[in-house]
Design a protein around this motif. Structure first.
Motif, PDB file in Angstrom:
ATOM      1  N   SER A 511      27.617  47.736  56.789  1.00 56.12           N
ATOM      2  CA  SER A 511      28.896  48.450  56.835  1.00 56.12           C
ATOM      3  C   SER A 511      29.480  48.675  55.450  1.00 56.12           C
ATOM      4  O   SER A 511      30.178  49.675  55.228  1.00 56.12           O
ATOM      5  N   ILE A 512      29.223  47.786  54.525  1.00 52.73           N
ATOM      6  CA  ILE A 512      29.783  47.927  53.184  1.00 52.73           C
ATOM      7  C   ILE A 512      29.297  49.207  52.502  1.00 52.73           C
ATOM      8  O   ILE A 512      29.953  49.745  51.608  1.00 52.73           O
ATOM      9  N   GLU A 513      28.131  49.724  52.940  1.00 53.63           N
ATOM     10  CA  GLU A 513      27.594  50.965  52.374  1.00 53.63           C
ATOM     11  C   GLU A 513      28.312  52.194  52.944  1.00 53.63           C
ATOM     12  O   GLU A 513      28.289  53.264  52.333  1.00 53.63           O
ATOM     13  N   LYS A 514      28.953  52.031  54.099  1.00 53.70           N
ATOM     14  CA  LYS A 514      29.508  53.185  54.818  1.00 53.70           C
ATOM     15  C   LYS A 514      30.911  53.550  54.368  1.00 53.70           C
ATOM     16  O   LYS A 514      31.364  54.671  54.591  1.00 53.70           O
ATOM     17  N   VAL A 515      31.613  52.582  53.774  1.00 52.94           N
ATOM     18  CA  VAL A 515      32.976  52.802  53.282  1.00 52.94           C
ATOM     19  C   VAL A 515      33.054  52.304  51.847  1.00 52.94           C
ATOM     20  O   VAL A 515      32.648  51.173  51.563  1.00 52.94           O
ATOM     21  N   GLY A 516      33.586  53.141  50.960  1.00 55.89           N
ATOM     22  CA  GLY A 516      33.656  52.780  49.558  1.00 55.89           C
ATOM     23  C   GLY A 516      34.894  51.972  49.223  1.00 55.89           C
ATOM     24  O   GLY A 516      35.759  51.733  50.069  1.00 55.89           O
ATOM     25  N   PRO A 517      34.983  51.537  47.967  1.00 52.73           N
ATOM     26  CA  PRO A 517      36.180  50.807  47.525  1.00 52.73           C
ATOM     27  C   PRO A 517      37.437  51.645  47.768  1.00 52.73           C
ATOM     28  O   PRO A 517      37.421  52.866  47.637  1.00 52.73           O
ATOM     29  N   LYS A 518      38.493  50.989  48.143  1.00 54.20           N
ATOM     30  CA  LYS A 518      39.788  51.632  48.383  1.00 54.20           C
ATOM     31  C   LYS A 518      39.702  52.727  49.448  1.00 54.20           C
ATOM     32  O   LYS A 518      40.270  53.795  49.329  1.00 54.20           O
ATOM     33  N   ARG A 519      38.936  52.437  50.469  1.00 51.83           N
ATOM     34  CA  ARG A 519      38.836  53.305  51.642  1.00 51.83           C
ATOM     35  C   ARG A 519      38.312  54.711  51.341  1.00 51.83           C
ATOM     36  O   ARG A 519      38.889  55.702  51.794  1.00 51.83           O
ATOM     37  N   VAL A 520      37.247  54.802  50.620  1.00 54.28           N
ATOM     38  CA  VAL A 520      36.561  56.087  50.480  1.00 54.28           C
ATOM     39  C   VAL A 520      35.638  56.206  51.688  1.00 54.28           C
ATOM     40  O   VAL A 520      34.572  55.595  51.751  1.00 54.28           O
ATOM     41  N   TRP A 521      36.092  56.965  52.674  1.00 53.44           N
ATOM     42  CA  TRP A 521      35.343  57.102  53.916  1.00 53.44           C
ATOM     43  C   TRP A 521      34.053  57.890  53.685  1.00 53.44           C
ATOM     44  O   TRP A 521      33.912  58.616  52.725  1.00 53.44           O
ATOM     45  N   ARG A 522      33.116  57.768  54.605  1.00 55.72           N
ATOM     46  CA  ARG A 522      31.848  58.523  54.608  1.00 55.72           C
ATOM     47  C   ARG A 522      31.071  58.279  53.298  1.00 55.72           C
ATOM     48  O   ARG A 522      30.390  59.147  52.779  1.00 55.72           O
ATOM     49  N   TYR A 523      31.178  57.089  52.786  1.00 52.06           N
ATOM     50  CA  TYR A 523      30.696  56.766  51.439  1.00 52.06           C
ATOM     51  C   TYR A 523      29.172  56.850  51.332  1.00 52.06           C
ATOM     52  O   TYR A 523      28.635  57.301  50.316  1.00 52.06           O
ATOM     53  N   LEU A 524      28.471  56.425  52.355  1.00 53.87           N
ATOM     54  CA  LEU A 524      27.005  56.468  52.327  1.00 53.87           C
ATOM     55  C   LEU A 524      26.522  57.901  52.168  1.00 53.87           C
ATOM     56  O   LEU A 524      25.693  58.204  51.297  1.00 53.87           O
ATOM     57  N   HIS A 525      27.033  58.789  52.983  1.00 57.30           N
ATOM     58  CA  HIS A 525      26.564  60.175  52.960  1.00 57.30           C
ATOM     59  C   HIS A 525      26.999  60.890  51.677  1.00 57.30           C
ATOM     60  O   HIS A 525      26.221  61.668  51.109  1.00 57.30           O
ATOM     61  N   ARG A 526      28.210  60.626  51.221  1.00 55.75           N
ATOM     62  CA  ARG A 526      28.682  61.286  49.997  1.00 55.75           C
ATOM     63  C   ARG A 526      27.744  60.982  48.830  1.00 55.75           C
ATOM     64  O   ARG A 526      27.389  61.876  48.051  1.00 55.75           O
ATOM     65  N   ARG A 527      27.346  59.732  48.697  1.00 54.98           N
ATOM     66  CA  ARG A 527      26.439  59.367  47.598  1.00 54.98           C
ATOM     67  C   ARG A 527      25.060  59.980  47.776  1.00 54.98           C
ATOM     68  O   ARG A 527      24.385  60.323  46.794  1.00 54.98           O
ATOM     69  N   ALA A 528      24.638  60.137  49.036  1.00 60.45           N
ATOM     70  CA  ALA A 528      23.293  60.660  49.295  1.00 60.45           C
ATOM     71  C   ALA A 528      23.156  62.137  48.952  1.00 60.45           C
ATOM     72  O   ALA A 528      22.053  62.609  48.651  1.00 60.45           O
ATOM     73  N   VAL A 529      24.263  62.900  48.993  1.00 61.10           N
ATOM     74  CA  VAL A 529      24.183  64.343  48.729  1.00 61.10           C
ATOM     75  C   VAL A 529      24.969  64.747  47.480  1.00 61.10           C
ATOM     76  O   VAL A 529      25.183  65.929  47.231  1.00 61.10           O
ATOM     77  N   ASP A 530      25.383  63.776  46.713  1.00 62.48           N
ATOM     78  CA  ASP A 530      26.232  64.033  45.547  1.00 62.48           C
ATOM     79  C   ASP A 530      25.590  64.984  44.539  1.00 62.48           C
ATOM     80  O   ASP A 530      26.275  65.722  43.833  1.00 62.48           O
TER      81      ASP A 530
END
Length: 625
Positions: A511-530
């Motif tokens: 789960s820690i991969e799915k939400v970033g620090p300070k509630r950056v939602w969709r964090y896993l996918h954002r990093r994958a397509v950045d």
């Protein structure tokens, strides 16, 4: 697509002209690439396809056993399946399905990954088998009348098959008036005797009239716990995305994409552009409906980045509601619970102007692949990981301790969540157009409240996905509607974010991969397509795309049109609906809508239009039926 009639113990009269008429209903606005009929003493099956799949004749009939296989879809784990079946050749999909059935029997479909609807008639066992993929991308309907089973991928085709008048479901109509979402169901349909095969199920219809149902769904909702992020999970998510695209890409024709300018659709476009073997300008056509102020710029930015030259944008304010309703009924055979995301006119443009055969959509992102992960705070608290919870909380460091304590006292829930759910449930109860006696008859208020508050029953990201989202019939309904809308014009819808590999990988990811620090939602996918999607889209932490494109003049014109539709309804309300509809409330809402025409554009205008639209659709369906 396919359809058929099996009588287990008596001969069936064959009528070749009727076979042609049945095939014509499968895709009302497009000619198939291939079609055919298999006839036998006690029945027949018709099948057609828009994409060549290696079969010279349709349907596929085994020359030694007489088993008939109808296959509509795509197999994604083809190589692994051929290896399991010890097949060294490269057969068409129907032959693979037959071998899987020989090896594993009725549970054969649990070994097949992809989008599919399958029908198998085995004359040796004298039984009929239906199977749908785990997400239910393609529908199958069936109806039993004594010794006869009629089946098809669409209601209009089934109505052409069945020699009896199908009886409308009073309960379904009541639920539809309350809310189209209330009418959605995995098996129950708008007709009493018509049943839909549930997603991820195999249905075996035996000659003795017994029916066996086998549930193939088996998701693991266990949460993987980690205290540090690891780049390998981002890589795994990207690999799953690329595999999903690779198995769906069509390099033989231009591909259509639904482009909203949001994270999900732009990710699909970027991944497609990366894997294409032809220039993007020739291979991708973008289709959009603009409804908010920022959408057009985001769409243009994405199209420019990958080199899309053919982009078609349409405003939903230009749509004629009665035209939409008429086309929906022609394709679906009953009022649309979801409707078409980009409009049927754009689908017509896609096939007629650009020869598009596949349409890619980003639906499925919010549900799983780009899930917001809002229950992460509940997870932290339930396992007493207060250090992890602290790092997750945003805001000024002086206010952070207060937010921290408040979140613990609320067990990780948003402070307004229950209040907002209560307000939404009450609003629906106060504005629906269903007569209160009918609400009480079917106990719909209790049912609806249970559905509204279901979100509070889940305590982890994976738990909400597996035991909540993936069980919801709205997923099946949305894909069902779009699959049939596309097929009506010879277009196969592709749902890359509804891919078993993506879903299973997401559930395995901590789960820690799915939400970033300070509630950056969709964090896993954002990093994958950045690296392939514009930063302005990737890192926008909200789905809000600006103000709705709705001037007062446009609003007034639409309200006037819907008021005319409401008056027409009251003048010609079908007898089956008289006892269901709260006409007094409809009159009140029409008067209120007229008064709002003097003020600013209000969200209530849209809700009023939707209620009238749905009721008009239901009324027209009853009159046509």
């Amino acid at each position: 697509m396919f359809a058929g009639h099996i009588s287990f113990h008596t001969p069936v009269t064959q009528d070749s002209s009727n076979h042609d008429a049945i095939i014509a209903t499968l895709s009302p606005f497009a000619d198939p690439a291939n079609s055919g009929v298999a006839q036998f003493t006690n029945g027949f099956v018709v099948e057609q396809t828009h994409l060549p799949d290696g079969r010279e004749t349709l349907p596929f009939v085994c020359s030694t056993t007489g088993i008939v296989v109808c296959f509509w879809g795509r197999i994604d784990n083809r190589d692994a399946l051929l290896q399991k079946l010890a097949i060294n050749t490269n057969p068409h999909d129907g032959a693979i399905v037959l071998e899987a059935y020989h090896k594993w029997g009725a549970k054969f479909a649990q070994n097949i990954q992809g989008d599919f609807a399958i029908a198998i008639y085995d004359p040796r066992e004298n039984h009929l088998i239906f199977a749908r993929d785990i997400f239910g991308t393609k529908p199958i309907y069936y109806a039993r009348y004594d010794d006869n089973i009629f089946f098809a991928n669409s209601i209009p085709t089934l109505r052409k098959l069945v020699p009896y008048r199908l009886q409308r479901s009073h309960e379904w109509m009541a639920k539809f008036i309350l809310s189209p979402f209330a009418a959605m169901h995995h098996e129950k349909t708008a007709y009493e005797k018509v049943v839909k095969v549930a997603p991820g199920h195999v249905v075996v219809v035996n000659a003795d009239q017994t029916i066996e149902k086998i549930d193939l769904r088996d998701w693991d909702d266990a949460t993987t716990v980690a205290t540090k992020r690891d780049p390998k999970y981002v890589t795994a998510h990207r690999n799953a995305l690329e595999a999903a695209i690779a198995s769906r890409i069509d390099n033989t024709h231009p591909m259509g994409v639904e482009n909203s300018g949001g994270l999900d659709s732009t990710s699909i476009i970027a991944l497609l552009a990366k894997q294409m073997t032809k220039p993007v300008g020739d291979g991708i056509v973008s289709f959009s409906r603009i409804s908010a102020s920022r959408e057009e710029q985001c769409i243009q930015d994405m199209n420019a980045l990958v080199g899309i030259q053919n982009a078609h944008m349409k405003s939903p304010t230009n749509d004629d509601p009665i035209d939409i309703i008429t086309q929906d009924l022609a394709v679906l055979g009953f009022p649309a619970c979801y409707g078409c995301e980009i409009s049927l006119s754009l689908l017509a443009t896609a096939t007629q102007k650009f020869d598009v055969k596949t349409m890619f959509t980003g639906f499925g992102g919010d549900e799983v692949a780009t899930n917001y992960g809002e229950l992460i705070s509940v997870e932290y608290i339930r396992r007493r990981d207060y250090r992890g919870l602290w790092q997750f909380i945003p805001g000024h460091f002086l206010k952070k301790p207060f937010r921290f304590v408040a979140l613990i006292l609320r067990h990780g829930r948003d402070k307004n969540q229950q209040t907002n759910i209560e307000a939404d449930a009450q609003y629906e109860n106060d504005t629906h157009l269903l007569d209160q006696d009918i609400v009480d008859q079917y106990d719909l208020k209790t049912t609806q409240r249970a559905e509204w508050f279901d979100v509070l029953n889940h305590h982890s990201i994976n738990g909400e996905i597996v035991n909540g989202t993936l069980t919801q019939p709205f997923i099946d309904a949305r894909m069902h509607d779009h699959t049939l809308f596309g097929n009506a014009y010879g277009i196969e819808y592709r749902w890359p974010l509804w891919d078993v590999r993506i879903v299973e990988n997401y559930l395995r990811t901590p789960s820690i991969e799915k939400v970033g620090p300070k509630r950056v939602w969709r964090y896993l996918h954002r990093r994958a397509v950045d690296d392939i999607v514009p930063a302005s889209i990737v890192w926008q932490n909200s789905k809000h795309m600006g103000q709705p494109i709705m001037t007062r003049d446009i609003r007034n014109a639409k309200t006037q049109y819907y008021n005319e539709m409401a008056r027409a309804l009251m003048d010609d309300l079908h007898p089956d609906l008289v006892a269901l509809v709260n006409v007094k409330r409809l009159c009140h809402q029409m008067d209120s809508a007229s008064k709002r025409m003097n003020g600013e554009v209000d969200e209530e205008d849209t809700f009023y239009w939707e209620r009238v639209h749905n009721l008009y659709s239901l009324n027209l369906w009853c009159h046509q039926d």
